[in-house]
Design a protein around this motif. Structure first.
Motif, short mmCIF file in Angstrom:
data_model
loop_
_atom_site.label_atom_id
_atom_site.label_comp_id
_atom_site.label_asym_id
_atom_site.label_seq_id
_atom_site.Cartn_x
_atom_site.Cartn_y
_atom_site.Cartn_z
N ALA A 1 0.83 -1.20 0.00
CA ALA A 1 0.00 0.00 0.00
C ALA A 1 0.87 1.25 0.00
CB ALA A 1 -0.93 0.00 1.22
N ALA A 2 1.95 1.22 0.77
CA ALA A 2 2.85 2.38 0.84
C ALA A 2 3.58 2.59 -0.48
CB ALA A 2 3.85 2.18 1.97
N ILE A 3 4.13 1.51 -1.05
CA ILE A 3 4.87 1.63 -2.31
C ILE A 3 3.95 2.05 -3.45
CG2 ILE A 3 6.19 0.32 -4.03
CD1 ILE A 3 7.20 -1.43 -1.71
N GLY A 4 2.80 1.39 -3.56
CA GLY A 4 1.86 1.73 -4.62
C GLY A 4 1.36 3.16 -4.53
N SER A 5 1.06 3.60 -3.33
CA SER A 5 0.57 4.97 -3.15
C SER A 5 1.65 5.98 -3.49
CB SER A 5 0.10 5.17 -1.71
OG SER A 5 -0.98 4.30 -1.41
N LEU A 6 2.87 5.70 -3.09
CA LEU A 6 3.98 6.60 -3.39
C LEU A 6 4.18 6.73 -4.90
CD1 LEU A 6 6.37 8.34 -2.46
CD2 LEU A 6 7.75 6.25 -2.37
N LEU A 7 4.17 5.60 -5.59
CA LEU A 7 4.34 5.62 -7.04
C LEU A 7 3.20 6.38 -7.71
CD1 LEU A 7 5.51 1.94 -7.72
CD2 LEU A 7 6.90 4.01 -7.72
N GLY A 8 1.99 6.15 -7.22
CA GLY A 8 0.84 6.82 -7.82
C GLY A 8 0.83 8.32 -7.59
N LEU A 9 1.18 8.74 -6.38
CA LEU A 9 1.16 10.16 -6.06
C LEU A 9 2.29 10.92 -6.77
CD1 LEU A 9 0.39 10.00 -2.23
CD2 LEU A 9 -1.16 10.73 -4.05
N VAL A 10 3.41 10.26 -6.97
CA VAL A 10 4.56 10.92 -7.58
C VAL A 10 4.54 10.85 -9.10
CG1 VAL A 10 7.10 10.89 -7.79
CG2 VAL A 10 6.02 10.56 -5.56
N GLY A 11 4.24 9.65 -9.63
CA GLY A 11 4.35 9.46 -11.08
C GLY A 11 3.06 9.21 -11.82
N GLY A 12 1.93 9.18 -11.12
CA GLY A 12 0.66 8.90 -11.79
C GLY A 12 0.33 7.42 -11.80
N THR A 13 -0.76 7.07 -12.44
CA THR A 13 -1.23 5.69 -12.43
C THR A 13 -1.38 5.10 -13.82
OG1 THR A 13 -3.55 6.46 -12.40
CG2 THR A 13 -2.48 6.05 -10.27
N ASP A 14 -0.88 5.78 -14.83
CA ASP A 14 -1.06 5.32 -16.21
C ASP A 14 0.25 4.76 -16.75
OD1 ASP A 14 -2.37 4.73 -18.48
OD2 ASP A 14 -2.66 6.79 -19.18
N GLY A 15 0.15 4.05 -17.88
CA GLY A 15 1.33 3.56 -18.57
C GLY A 15 2.06 2.46 -17.81
N THR A 16 3.36 2.40 -18.05
CA THR A 16 4.20 1.35 -17.45
C THR A 16 4.20 1.43 -15.92
OG1 THR A 16 5.66 1.38 -19.39
CG2 THR A 16 6.51 0.36 -17.38
N LEU A 17 4.21 2.66 -15.41
CA LEU A 17 4.21 2.82 -13.96
C LEU A 17 2.92 2.27 -13.36
CD1 LEU A 17 5.86 3.93 -11.62
CD2 LEU A 17 4.70 6.12 -11.90
N GLY A 18 1.82 2.46 -14.08
CA GLY A 18 0.55 1.91 -13.62
C GLY A 18 0.57 0.40 -13.57
N ARG A 19 1.24 -0.23 -14.54
CA ARG A 19 1.35 -1.69 -14.55
C ARG A 19 2.16 -2.17 -13.34
NH1 ARG A 19 -2.62 -3.17 -17.92
NH2 ARG A 19 -2.44 -2.13 -19.97
N ILE A 20 3.20 -1.43 -13.02
CA ILE A 20 4.00 -1.77 -11.85
C ILE A 20 3.15 -1.65 -10.58
CG2 ILE A 20 6.00 -1.11 -10.44
CD1 ILE A 20 7.35 -0.20 -13.02
N GLU A 21 2.35 -0.61 -10.52
CA GLU A 21 1.47 -0.41 -9.37
C GLU A 21 0.45 -1.54 -9.26
OE1 GLU A 21 -0.16 3.45 -10.01
OE2 GLU A 21 1.80 4.41 -9.99
N ASP A 22 -0.02 -2.04 -10.41
CA ASP A 22 -0.94 -3.18 -10.39
C ASP A 22 -0.27 -4.40 -9.79
OD1 ASP A 22 -2.99 -1.76 -11.48
OD2 ASP A 22 -3.01 -2.79 -13.42
N LEU A 23 0.98 -4.65 -10.19
CA LEU A 23 1.72 -5.79 -9.67
C LEU A 23 1.91 -5.67 -8.17
CD1 LEU A 23 3.36 -8.37 -10.09
CD2 LEU A 23 5.36 -6.93 -10.60
N VAL A 24 2.27 -4.47 -7.72
CA VAL A 24 2.46 -4.23 -6.30
C VAL A 24 1.14 -4.46 -5.54
CG1 VAL A 24 2.98 -2.48 -4.55
CG2 VAL A 24 4.38 -2.64 -6.62
N ALA A 25 0.04 -3.99 -6.14
CA ALA A 25 -1.28 -4.13 -5.50
C ALA A 25 -1.67 -5.60 -5.37
CB ALA A 25 -2.33 -3.38 -6.31
N PHE A 26 -1.41 -6.39 -6.39
CA PHE A 26 -1.76 -7.81 -6.32
C PHE A 26 -0.89 -8.56 -5.31
CE2 PHE A 26 -3.98 -7.15 -10.41
CZ PHE A 26 -5.17 -7.83 -10.13
#
Length: 286
Positions: free
Chosen positions: A99-124
């Motif tokens: 939750a901490a890593i995904g939120s940090l990535l989302g707040l800093v870099g957004g939730t779209d594109g490749t970064l969003g895919r990484i956030e999906d992996l972290v969330a799962f």
């Protein structure tokens, strides 16, 4: 958990030495020279501090299992119990970290594109950790435990469906940009709320109570659209911080706390006939 004690080692008091010297003088012994009238072991000794640490576990100082009195008899913590608690706490740690890593990535870099895919992996990964915790959690009421596990399953299944049907956009991005998706993934967070409720009711922890209220407030605020984006982001940071404290403080508790009354769970595993025999045996002792 490690418990440390500071003890004062035994020392011969100076008053006792003075008394021995008086006795020596009365016998005609000299005290100014190297007299042997006063034995060496009566010389004044300084007190020594002893600092000892030991890990808190379900065993006594003699190495025997600590025995606890439960509702349906005595019980103790064994290696299997310790492993279950370790998995429960590890799962919560993984979920909170994700939750901490995904939120940090989302707040800093957004939730779209490749970064969003990484956030999906972290969330799962975080969802998997929470699933382990929900499998190992000790709740006396079995239907309630299954209900919380069901919420987790609905949330994970909804996320999988979103990923399969909207492959062009990361799941996290869909949830952020389309609040109605909260109806699908929301039960996953409701499961977190259930764990917080259980921990709060059992141990009265402030962070558990805070997590219980902050989680639904964040989701409902996003779902309804009544909460400004800046407030949502701030509340997300609060959620991550509380979740982190909640998971970290689990490691400060004794193992027996996360087990609860083991005799209740052992009783529930018995058949109806065995339960009746157990109850009769307990009544005969009263």
């Amino acid at each position: 958990m490690v418990e440390c004690t500071l003890t004062l080692a035994h020392a011969v008091p100076y008053s006792q030495v003075a008394l021995q010297r008086r006795i020596a003088r009365s016998r005609g012994c000299t005290t100014s020279g190297r007299s042997t009238c006063v034995a060496p072991h009566f010389r004044p000794q300084r007190a020594k501090l002893a600092f000892k640490c030991h890990a808190q576990s379900g065993t006594s100082e003699e190495g025997q299992p600590e025995i606890y009195q439960g509702m349906f008899g005595e019980w103790s913590v064994d290696a299997a119990d310790e492993a279950e608690v370790a998995r429960y706490r590890a799962g919560l740690t993984i979920a909170a970290s994700a939750a901490a890593i995904g939120s940090l990535l989302g707040l800093v870099g957004g939730t779209d594109g490749t970064l969003g895919r990484i956030e999906d992996l972290v969330a799962f990964v975080g969802a998997a950790g929470l699933g382990v915790s929900l499998y190992e959690i000790h709740i006396y009421v079995s239907p309630l435990k299954k209900f919380v596990q069901g919420l987790w399953a609905v949330g994970v299944l909804s996320a999988i469906i979103l990923a399969a049907t909207h492959g062009d956009a990361p799941v996290v991005h869909q949830v952020v940009t389309n609040p109605v998706t909260v109806w699908g993934v929301g039960p996953l967070f409701a499961a977190i709320t259930g764990v917080a409720f259980k921990e709060g009711m059992c141990y009265g922890k402030a962070e558990a109570a805070a997590l219980f209220f902050v989680t639904p407030t964040l989701l409902l605020g996003h779902l309804s659209g009544s909460m400004p984006e800046g407030v949502q982001q701030a509340l997300l940071v609060v959620f991550v911080a509380i979740f982190g404290v909640f998971a970290a403080r689990k490691f400060t508790q004794a193992v027996k706390d996360d087990i609860g009354d083991k005799s209740v769970f052992e009783f529930q595993k018995l058949s109806e006939e065995e339960q009746e025999k157990k109850m009769q045996a307990l009544r005969s002792r009263m």
